[in-house]
Design a protein around this motif. Structure first.
Motif, PDB file in Angstrom:
ATOM      1  N   LEU A   8      52.147  -6.283 -20.757  1.00  0.00           N
ATOM      2  CA  LEU A   8      51.428  -7.471 -19.973  1.00  0.00           C
ATOM      3  C   LEU A   8      52.549  -6.790 -18.777  1.00  0.00           C
ATOM      4  N   GLY A   9      53.727  -7.245 -18.658  1.00  0.00           N
ATOM      5  CA  GLY A   9      54.483  -6.791 -17.168  1.00  0.00           C
ATOM      6  C   GLY A   9      54.457  -5.698 -17.276  1.00  0.00           C
ATOM      7  N   ALA A  56      50.825  -6.294 -14.313  1.00  0.00           N
ATOM      8  CA  ALA A  56      51.403  -7.240 -13.366  1.00  0.00           C
ATOM      9  C   ALA A  56      52.273  -6.008 -12.479  1.00  0.00           C
ATOM     10  N   ALA A  57      52.982  -5.029 -13.514  1.00  0.00           N
ATOM     11  CA  ALA A  57      53.924  -4.049 -12.480  1.00  0.00           C
ATOM     12  C   ALA A  57      53.484  -3.870 -11.329  1.00  0.00           C
ATOM     13  N   PRO A  58      51.976  -2.649 -12.269  1.00  0.00           N
ATOM     14  CA  PRO A  58      51.428  -2.539 -10.676  1.00  0.00           C
ATOM     15  C   PRO A  58      50.240  -3.279  -9.607  1.00  0.00           C
ATOM     16  N   PHE A 100      51.129  -2.446  -6.321  1.00  0.00           N
ATOM     17  CA  PHE A 100      49.471  -1.978  -5.326  1.00  0.00           C
ATOM     18  C   PHE A 100      49.970  -3.328  -3.676  1.00  0.00           C
ATOM     19  N   ALA A 101      50.015  -4.354  -4.187  1.00  0.00           N
ATOM     20  CA  ALA A 101      49.685  -5.538  -3.425  1.00  0.00           C
ATOM     21  C   ALA A 101      50.810  -5.086  -2.223  1.00  0.00           C
ATOM     22  N   VAL A 102      52.006  -4.927  -2.814  1.00  0.00           N
ATOM     23  CA  VAL A 102      53.217  -4.225  -1.748  1.00  0.00           C
ATOM     24  C   VAL A 102      52.726  -2.921  -0.896  1.00  0.00           C
TER      25      VAL A 102
END
Length: 78
Positions: free
Chosen positions: A48-49, A53-55, A59-61
Motif C-alpha cells: 500500500l505504501g 501512498a507514494a504516488p 502528486f501532492a508535492v
C-alpha cells in the motif's frame, strides 16, 4: 453515426482485452526461467505504501510546487 463508431470502438476494445487475457495465461508463470531470482514478497503495508501512498505524496508535492511557483498575474486567474 456516432453510435455506430462507439459500438465499433467498444467491440475492438473488448476483443483486444479478451485476446490479451487469453494470451497471458497464468499457466505460463509456473515454469521458472534461467536466472530467475524473485526475492522476498512485500507485506500489505509495504504494498500500500509503494503503490498508493507514494504516488499520492508525489502528486501532492508536484501540485504544491506548481501552486507555489505560479508566476501568472492575479488579474488573469479565473
Amino acid at each position: 453515426m456516432d453510435k455506430k463508431n462507439a459500438l465499433r470502438a467498444g467491440a475492438v476494445m473488448a476483443g483486444t482485452t479478451l485476446m490479451m487475457l487469453l494470451m497471458s495465461s497464468p499457466v505460463l508463470a509456473v515454469n521458472r526461467d534461467d536466472g530467475d531470482d524473485p526475492g522476498p514478497g512485500l507485506s500489505i503495508g509495504e504494498t500500500l505504501g509503494l503503490y498508493v501512498a507514494a504516488p499520492l505524496v508525489l502528486f501532492a508535492v508536484i501540485a504544491g510546487l506548481v501552486m507555489v511557483l505560479d508566476k501568472s498575474k492575479k488579474e488573469h486567474r479565473v
